[in-house]
Design a protein around this motif. Structure first.
Motif, PDB file in Angstrom:
ATOM      1  N   GLU A  15      38.069  35.184  34.520  1.00 21.46           N
ATOM      2  CA  GLU A  15      39.335  35.706  35.019  1.00 21.46           C
ATOM      3  C   GLU A  15      39.908  36.704  34.031  1.00 21.46           C
ATOM      4  O   GLU A  15      39.764  36.566  32.815  1.00 21.46           O
ATOM      5  CB  GLU A  15      40.344  34.556  35.213  1.00 21.46           C
ATOM      6  CG  GLU A  15      39.985  33.587  36.318  1.00 21.46           C
ATOM      7  CD  GLU A  15      40.195  34.163  37.698  1.00 21.46           C
ATOM      8  OE1 GLU A  15      40.799  35.243  37.795  1.00 21.46           O
ATOM      9  OE2 GLU A  15      39.719  33.554  38.665  1.00 21.46           O
ATOM     10  N   LEU A  16      40.553  37.711  34.555  1.00 21.05           N
ATOM     11  CA  LEU A  16      41.196  38.718  33.727  1.00 21.05           C
ATOM     12  C   LEU A  16      42.359  38.078  32.981  1.00 21.05           C
ATOM     13  O   LEU A  16      43.241  37.463  33.574  1.00 21.05           O
ATOM     14  CB  LEU A  16      41.708  39.842  34.628  1.00 21.05           C
ATOM     15  CG  LEU A  16      41.986  41.197  34.005  1.00 21.05           C
ATOM     16  CD1 LEU A  16      40.700  41.767  33.429  1.00 21.05           C
ATOM     17  CD2 LEU A  16      42.539  42.144  35.053  1.00 21.05           C
ATOM     18  N   ARG A  21      45.281  42.266  31.987  1.00 19.38           N
ATOM     19  CA  ARG A  21      46.060  42.622  33.173  1.00 19.38           C
ATOM     20  C   ARG A  21      47.184  43.583  32.818  1.00 19.38           C
ATOM     21  O   ARG A  21      47.454  44.537  33.536  1.00 19.38           O
ATOM     22  CB  ARG A  21      46.635  41.369  33.837  1.00 19.38           C
ATOM     23  CG  ARG A  21      45.641  40.600  34.675  1.00 19.38           C
ATOM     24  CD  ARG A  21      46.343  39.646  35.631  1.00 19.38           C
ATOM     25  NE  ARG A  21      47.172  38.684  34.931  1.00 19.38           N
ATOM     26  CZ  ARG A  21      46.752  37.504  34.515  1.00 19.38           C
ATOM     27  NH1 ARG A  21      45.493  37.147  34.716  1.00 19.38           N
ATOM     28  NH2 ARG A  21      47.562  36.672  33.904  1.00 19.38           N
ATOM     29  N   GLU A  22      47.849  43.335  31.701  1.00 13.57           N
ATOM     30  CA  GLU A  22      48.947  44.206  31.291  1.00 13.57           C
ATOM     31  C   GLU A  22      48.422  45.583  30.885  1.00 13.57           C
ATOM     32  O   GLU A  22      49.066  46.605  31.166  1.00 13.57           O
ATOM     33  CB  GLU A  22      49.734  43.569  30.142  1.00 13.57           C
ATOM     34  CG  GLU A  22      50.944  44.364  29.690  1.00 13.57           C
ATOM     35  CD  GLU A  22      51.973  44.599  30.794  1.00 13.57           C
ATOM     36  OE1 GLU A  22      52.787  45.533  30.639  1.00 13.57           O
ATOM     37  OE2 GLU A  22      51.957  43.872  31.804  1.00 13.57           O
ATOM     38  N   ALA A 379      50.716  49.583  46.647  1.00 13.75           N
ATOM     39  CA  ALA A 379      50.820  49.315  45.208  1.00 13.75           C
ATOM     40  C   ALA A 379      50.884  47.816  44.929  1.00 13.75           C
ATOM     41  O   ALA A 379      50.319  47.320  43.952  1.00 13.75           O
ATOM     42  CB  ALA A 379      52.043  50.020  44.627  1.00 13.75           C
ATOM     43  N   VAL A 380      51.572  47.071  45.797  1.00 16.67           N
ATOM     44  CA  VAL A 380      51.609  45.608  45.664  1.00 16.67           C
ATOM     45  C   VAL A 380      50.204  45.025  45.819  1.00 16.67           C
ATOM     46  O   VAL A 380      49.801  44.118  45.078  1.00 16.67           O
ATOM     47  CB  VAL A 380      52.580  45.008  46.704  1.00 16.67           C
ATOM     48  CG1 VAL A 380      52.449  43.491  46.760  1.00 16.67           C
ATOM     49  CG2 VAL A 380      54.020  45.401  46.373  1.00 16.67           C
ATOM     50  N   ALA A 387      45.316  41.202  39.544  1.00 13.23           N
ATOM     51  CA  ALA A 387      45.522  39.809  39.133  1.00 13.23           C
ATOM     52  C   ALA A 387      44.328  38.931  39.477  1.00 13.23           C
ATOM     53  O   ALA A 387      44.056  37.936  38.796  1.00 13.23           O
ATOM     54  CB  ALA A 387      46.797  39.263  39.781  1.00 13.23           C
ATOM     55  N   ARG A 388      43.616  39.301  40.546  1.00  9.86           N
ATOM     56  CA  ARG A 388      42.456  38.503  40.962  1.00  9.86           C
ATOM     57  C   ARG A 388      41.138  39.002  40.382  1.00  9.86           C
ATOM     58  O   ARG A 388      40.084  38.385  40.583  1.00  9.86           O
ATOM     59  CB  ARG A 388      42.352  38.515  42.510  1.00  9.86           C
ATOM     60  CG  ARG A 388      43.463  37.789  43.215  1.00  9.86           C
ATOM     61  CD  ARG A 388      43.241  37.753  44.716  1.00  9.86           C
ATOM     62  NE  ARG A 388      43.378  39.064  45.328  1.00  9.86           N
ATOM     63  CZ  ARG A 388      44.518  39.539  45.816  1.00  9.86           C
ATOM     64  NH1 ARG A 388      45.619  38.809  45.762  1.00  9.86           N
ATOM     65  NH2 ARG A 388      44.558  40.739  46.375  1.00  9.86           N
ATOM     66  N   LEU A 389      41.186  40.129  39.698  1.00 10.92           N
ATOM     67  CA  LEU A 389      39.956  40.750  39.196  1.00 10.92           C
ATOM     68  C   LEU A 389      39.240  39.856  38.206  1.00 10.92           C
ATOM     69  O   LEU A 389      39.844  39.195  37.366  1.00 10.92           O
ATOM     70  CB  LEU A 389      40.313  42.089  38.524  1.00 10.92           C
ATOM     71  CG  LEU A 389      39.138  42.974  38.109  1.00 10.92           C
ATOM     72  CD1 LEU A 389      38.361  43.438  39.334  1.00 10.92           C
ATOM     73  CD2 LEU A 389      39.659  44.185  37.339  1.00 10.92           C
TER      74      LEU A 389
END
Length: 393
Positions: A15-16, A21-22, A379-380, A387-389
């Protein structure tokens, strides 16, 4: 026990993490952005930044922009940017009478658009309309284009966990599991968000206030909305989507809204209220475009209503600037035509409610229609996909 092969090990996915993610979010919003700027924003060392960015570069999600000369030493810098054509997404904005959709790249730039009327509001019928829109946009795909990675939907109302529409007054919905219904219909990951929050995200990414760490969004249309970006983040709470910005007291002598608030922002600024006030004066139903045309021609009855709306809009922006301490406001929505006949009045009212020594508030008027709303929904979806990457371990 079977031994894990080298290929199996290489294919292991993780998980990322939060820092990654940021990093992706910062590059999406601010790219092309230098590594030095990224390091300052994220509090990361050059080594950590290199480690975190490498998987994105390896997978073709990031690219290194052309060299820039950095500092007095003339040392070249390689800014990071997203590879916009690496992924595609669909964004859909639901209003009370239509669904507006865009097909976008990874930067939420629209490459195709579609629109459908909403003749019925029951959830299954709306899901069918959205499904038809998505399938039409998917037909734009060619053999050399990436598949669609996700769908974002924005709706005027309250949304829980980007999955369930808990309240949508314009659709008459309560507790509709919209994401589940759409995922079952389309087989795509779906993220659902309040429409003003999605629009605020869009304005942060590519709107006239892009690059600012703090600004507000005011929307005028069927209702009145308010969004806020603070410290480079779109501000949300459990009450986001309840339309709390729609009932600020603005004019003690104004009309009543449907909830009985006299002279609140909905009563003074929403399209239905403005049309009703002018319609009563004319003794007939009147459309919003005609109201604006009459006001532009300085018809006294129409002008009195739009001037009062302009003063109220200026007062609302003054409240926002004073209390949220922002110096930039984006005005958007299908009722933004009010600005053409009452903008000067609004700016005068805004200035009157500010300390004379306070910073000037810059008002950006976004009159590009529903496109930013649908791009905000995309964009959402892009943020949800990040987030799921999962990246190689």
């Amino acid at each position: 026990m079977e031994r894990t092969t080298a290929m199996e090990a290489a294919m292991t996915q993780v998980e990322l993490g939060g820092s990654a993610r940021e990093l992706a979010r910062q590059v999406l919003i601010h790219g092309p952005i230098s590594r030095a700027d990224l390091g300052r924003r994220l509090g990361l060392s050059p080594a950590s930044l290199t480690r975190l960015s490498k998987p994105f570069l390896d997978r073709g999600l990031f690219v290194e922009a052309p060299d820039l000369v950095q500092g007095a030493t003339g040392r070249p810098a390689r800014p990071l940017d997203v590879r916009a054509d690496a992924r595609r997404f669909v964004g859909v904005k639901l209003s009370g009478d239509a669904a507006h959709a865009v097909l976008t790249d990874l930067r939420a730039t629209a490459v195709a658009r579609e629109e459908r009327a909403l003749d019925r509001h029951d959830p299954r019928a709306v899901v069918d309309v959205i499904g038809d829109l998505v399938e039409t946009l998917l037909a734009v795909e060619g053999p050399d284009l990436p598949s669609v990675s996700g769908l974002g939907v924005s709706v005027g109302g309250n949304v829980a966990d980007q999955r369930v529409v808990t309240r949508a007054p314009f659709l008459g919905w309560r507790d509709v599991a919209l994401a589940d219904l759409l995922e079952a219909r389309l087989g795509l990951p779906v993220d659902v968000e309040n429409d003003v929050t999605a629009l605020t995200t869009a304005e942060q990414w590519f709107g006239p206030a892009r690059g600012r760490d703090a600004f507000a969004v005011v929307t005028v249309g069927a209702g009145v909305g308010y969004g806020l970006v603070m410290h480079d983040r779109v501000v949300t709470t459990p009450d986001t989507g309840l339309g709390l910005g729609g009932h600020l007291p603005l004019d003690p002598s104004g009309p009543l809204c449907v909830d009985g608030h006299r002279g609140c922002s909905t009563a003074m600024l929403s399209i239905p209220s403005i049309c009703a006030q002018v319609g009563i004066a004319f003794g007939r139903e009147i459309g919003y475009d005609e109201v604006i045309e009459l006001a532009a021609a300085r018809h006294p009855l129409a002008r009195s209503v739009t001037d009062a709306a302009g003063r109220s809009l200026g007062r609302m922006m003054g409240y926002i600037a004073n209390l949220a301490m922002v110096d930039a406001i984006v005005l958007s929505g299908e009722g933004v035509g009010l600005w053409s006949v009452a903008g000067d009045t609004a700016l005068a009212a805004l200035a009157a409610d500010r300390d004379p020594e306070a910073s000037e508030v810059v008002v950006h008027v976004d009159d590009t229609g529903f496109d930013p709303w649908a791009r905000g929904a995309a964009a959402v979806a892009i943020q949800g996909a990040l987030a799921r990457l999962r990246l190689p371990a």
